[in-house]
Design a protein around this motif. Structure first.
Motif, short mmCIF file in Angstrom:
data_model
loop_
_atom_site.label_atom_id
_atom_site.label_comp_id
_atom_site.label_asym_id
_atom_site.label_seq_id
_atom_site.Cartn_x
_atom_site.Cartn_y
_atom_site.Cartn_z
N GLN A 10 0.83 -1.20 0.00
CA GLN A 10 0.00 0.00 0.00
C GLN A 10 0.87 1.25 0.00
O GLN A 10 2.06 1.21 0.37
CB GLN A 10 -0.92 0.02 1.23
CG GLN A 10 -1.92 -1.15 1.29
CD GLN A 10 -3.09 -0.96 0.35
OE1 GLN A 10 -4.09 -0.34 0.70
NE2 GLN A 10 -2.97 -1.50 -0.85
N ARG A 12 1.47 4.75 1.79
CA ARG A 12 1.19 5.49 3.01
C ARG A 12 2.09 6.71 3.01
O ARG A 12 3.30 6.60 3.21
CB ARG A 12 1.43 4.64 4.25
CG ARG A 12 1.12 5.39 5.56
CD ARG A 12 1.35 4.54 6.79
NE ARG A 12 0.35 3.48 6.91
CZ ARG A 12 0.32 2.62 7.93
NH1 ARG A 12 1.24 2.69 8.88
NH2 ARG A 12 -0.62 1.69 7.98
N GLY A 13 1.51 7.86 2.74
CA GLY A 13 2.31 9.08 2.60
C GLY A 13 3.28 8.94 1.44
O GLY A 13 2.87 8.69 0.31
N ARG A 214 -10.56 0.85 -10.56
CA ARG A 214 -11.21 0.91 -9.25
C ARG A 214 -12.63 0.36 -9.25
O ARG A 214 -13.18 0.08 -8.18
CB ARG A 214 -11.19 2.34 -8.70
CG ARG A 214 -9.79 2.89 -8.39
CD ARG A 214 -9.03 1.99 -7.43
NE ARG A 214 -7.71 2.55 -7.10
CZ ARG A 214 -6.63 1.82 -6.96
NH1 ARG A 214 -6.67 0.50 -7.11
NH2 ARG A 214 -5.48 2.39 -6.66
N GLU A 218 -9.86 -2.06 -5.54
CA GLU A 218 -9.62 -0.83 -4.77
C GLU A 218 -8.24 -0.83 -4.12
O GLU A 218 -7.84 0.18 -3.54
CB GLU A 218 -10.68 -0.68 -3.68
CG GLU A 218 -12.09 -0.53 -4.19
CD GLU A 218 -13.11 -0.44 -3.05
OE1 GLU A 218 -12.68 -0.41 -1.88
OE2 GLU A 218 -14.32 -0.40 -3.35
N ASP A 240 -6.27 12.19 -7.40
CA ASP A 240 -6.93 11.98 -6.11
C ASP A 240 -7.29 10.51 -5.93
O ASP A 240 -8.45 10.12 -5.99
CB ASP A 240 -8.19 12.85 -6.02
CG ASP A 240 -8.85 12.76 -4.64
OD1 ASP A 240 -8.14 12.39 -3.69
OD2 ASP A 240 -10.06 13.04 -4.54
N ASP A 241 -6.26 9.69 -5.75
CA ASP A 241 -6.46 8.27 -5.46
C ASP A 241 -5.40 7.90 -4.43
O ASP A 241 -4.21 8.12 -4.66
CB ASP A 241 -6.32 7.42 -6.72
CG ASP A 241 -6.58 5.95 -6.46
OD1 ASP A 241 -5.75 5.31 -5.77
OD2 ASP A 241 -7.59 5.41 -6.94
N PRO A 242 -5.79 7.31 -3.31
CA PRO A 242 -4.81 7.08 -2.23
C PRO A 242 -3.75 6.05 -2.56
O PRO A 242 -2.71 6.01 -1.89
CB PRO A 242 -5.69 6.60 -1.06
CG PRO A 242 -6.94 6.07 -1.70
CD PRO A 242 -7.15 6.91 -2.91
N GLN A 243 -3.99 5.21 -3.58
CA GLN A 243 -3.02 4.15 -3.91
C GLN A 243 -2.33 4.40 -5.24
O GLN A 243 -1.97 3.47 -5.95
CB GLN A 243 -3.71 2.78 -3.89
CG GLN A 243 -4.22 2.37 -2.52
CD GLN A 243 -3.14 2.44 -1.45
OE1 GLN A 243 -1.99 2.09 -1.69
NE2 GLN A 243 -3.51 2.91 -0.27
N ARG A 289 3.93 11.57 -2.95
CA ARG A 289 3.72 10.13 -3.03
C ARG A 289 5.08 9.42 -3.13
O ARG A 289 6.09 10.04 -3.50
CB ARG A 289 2.87 9.77 -4.26
CG ARG A 289 1.46 10.35 -4.24
CD ARG A 289 0.64 9.79 -3.09
NE ARG A 289 -0.68 10.41 -3.02
CZ ARG A 289 -1.75 9.95 -3.66
NH1 ARG A 289 -1.67 8.85 -4.40
NH2 ARG A 289 -2.90 10.57 -3.54
#
Length: 447
Positions: A10, A12-13, A214, A218, A240-243, A289
């Motif tokens: 994943q 993370r930051g 997605r 996800e 704008d997608d966290p992954q 990222r």
């Protein structure tokens, strides 16, 4: 089925994590496997041209059988045991869209792409080495060069929405198939876009392909690559997608060939490398990222191998100092950029050493540029370097047609089908040797 998210890599930051623990990727690309590259595999032409030449000489069925054997025997258990031994934790796996899409019937997906990818991903899972799926060739070509299997020398993918729609649908199909597979770390959407001129098209493609993935998946990371063979990110807006994470490639000698000469002082070489690397790594400030250097490497030569290891060290030192994951290009080929390669006495090398006497990539590039200059001088006014750059790619596609007819096919015709069918065995671990010097360098960072 309940997905155990802690098993998936994943974002993370600005870090990659697994089960909350940071991971830095260190490994190789599996170049010239599901997307043949002429100089690496030692056969002139693009992926499609090479396979067509085999079909014309030996027939469609035999050509299919040859490449099926090549794909299933190119790497095996002993390769993965070696990778594990030297501490590699991921493989970038390039593939050609044609294993999934028939250009004449694009709405019906072919099955063989998953047969070959599953073969490698099963080994990745067994040896706990993550896979990055890299779409290396798309319809029309995402850049003008041979390694995206273009036959035009033009990046037509960015000109036609219908071509991009096909790839968007394909990624949804792949994501649906692999959504529950945690040993796939990421989807690398398209390798080395280049000559993209429309920022709106560029951004909309990534937005739409991410949205399509997605719908089904996800969890997997999605890598975005920039323009100019993924060295220029000025066109791309944050997503704008966290992954989502970002990938660049690092071949600083393309602009500064002198860095490959022993005459250059190492301190000066490091300064040149750092200046180029700093520009690439600055995108972290823009996107916030994690970064992955998805390609870096060299063409290795026995006489220069010790010196060349200092170049590799200087590039990897920059990755490590800047907390950037990296993948060397490439793991195995016909004794060009691979850490593992068939011995000189193997049938594959005997064929390619013959071909080298009359063809190589560097001559092809030089002749392409010379032909553009000749055309301009003979029929028009002299042209600028900027004008010449895109034209030489188009000239080289014409030359590739000629080299397939005049070099590749005659060399195939000299060998019986029975002889040719044994050639993929040249890539078996027992038939190969490796650069121990490079293995030692890699272990310095992985251990």
């Amino acid at each position: 089925m309940t997905i155990q998210l802690e098993k998936f890599v994943q974002v993370r930051g600005e870090d990659f994590t697994v089960n909350g623990e940071k991971i830095v990727f260190r490994g190789f690309g599996l170049g010239s496997w599901m997307n043949l590259e002429h100089f690496m595999i030692g056969l002139p032409g693009t992926d499609t041209m090479i396979k067509q030449a085999f079909a014309e000489v030996y027939g469609e069925d035999r050509s299919t059988a040859f490449f099926d054997r090549f794909l299933l025997e190119f790497v095996g258990e002993k390769d993965f045991a070696f990778l594990k031994k030297i501490g590699v934790n991921h493989l970038r796996i390039p593939f050609n869209y044609k294993y999934f899409i028939d250009d004449q019937n694009p709405a019906v997906y072919k099955k063989e792409g998953f047969v070959y990818l599953d073969h490698i991903i099963a080994l990745c899972e067994k040896y706990e080495i993550y896979a990055m799926l890299d779409l290396h060739s798309v319809p029309g070509g995402q850049n003008p060069d041979w390694h995206c299997d273009t036959n035009s020398g033009l990046p037509l993918f960015w000109e036609y929405s219908a071509l991009r729609d096909t790839v968007i649908g394909l990624w949804g199909h792949i994501a649906d198939y692999y959504k529950d597979q945690p040993w796939i770390a990421a989807y690398d959407i398209v390798n080395e876009p280049s000559m993209v001129t429309n920022a709106k098209v560029f951004n909309e493609f990534y937005e739409r392909v991410i949205a399509e993935i997605r719908k089904y998946d996800e969890h997997h990371i999605i890598f975005i690559e920039g323009n100019a063979f993924t060295t220029d990110f000025t066109m791309l807006d944050p997503v704008d997608d966290p992954q989502v994470a970002y990938e660049f490639h690092f071949y600083p000698f393309v602009d500064e060939p002198a860095v490959l000469t022993p005459e250059m002082d190492r301190t000066r070489r490091r300064e040149i490398f750092k200046e180029a690397f700093d520009k690439l790594v600055s995108i972290r400030e823009k996107y916030k990222r994690p970064l992955w250097c998805g390609e870096l490497g060299l063409v290795f030569e026995k006489e220069q191998i010790d010196f060349q290891m200092t170049i590799i060290e200087d590039m990897l030192d920059l990755c490590e100092a800047n907390d950037v994951s990296w993948a060397l290009w490439t793991y195995k080929d016909a004794a060009t950029m691979g850490i593992v390669y068939p011995r000189e006495d193997t049938p594959w090398r005997q064929l390619t050493e013959e071909i080298k006497l009359v063809w190589n990539q560097h001559k092809e590039q030089e002749k392409g540029e010379a032909l553009v200059d000749y055309m301009a001088a003979t029929y028009f006014k002299p042209i600028s370097v900027e004008e010449r750059y895109p034209l030489q790619f188009r000239m080289r596609t014409l030359m590739q047609d000629i080299t397939v007819e005049q070099i590749l096919k005659p060399h195939l015709q000299k060998r019986s089908w029975e002889e040719m069918y044994e050639l993929p065995a040249s890539f078996h671990w027992e038939q190969c040797e490796q650069w121990d010097e490079l293995a030692a360098v890699v272990e310095k960072y992985t251990k």
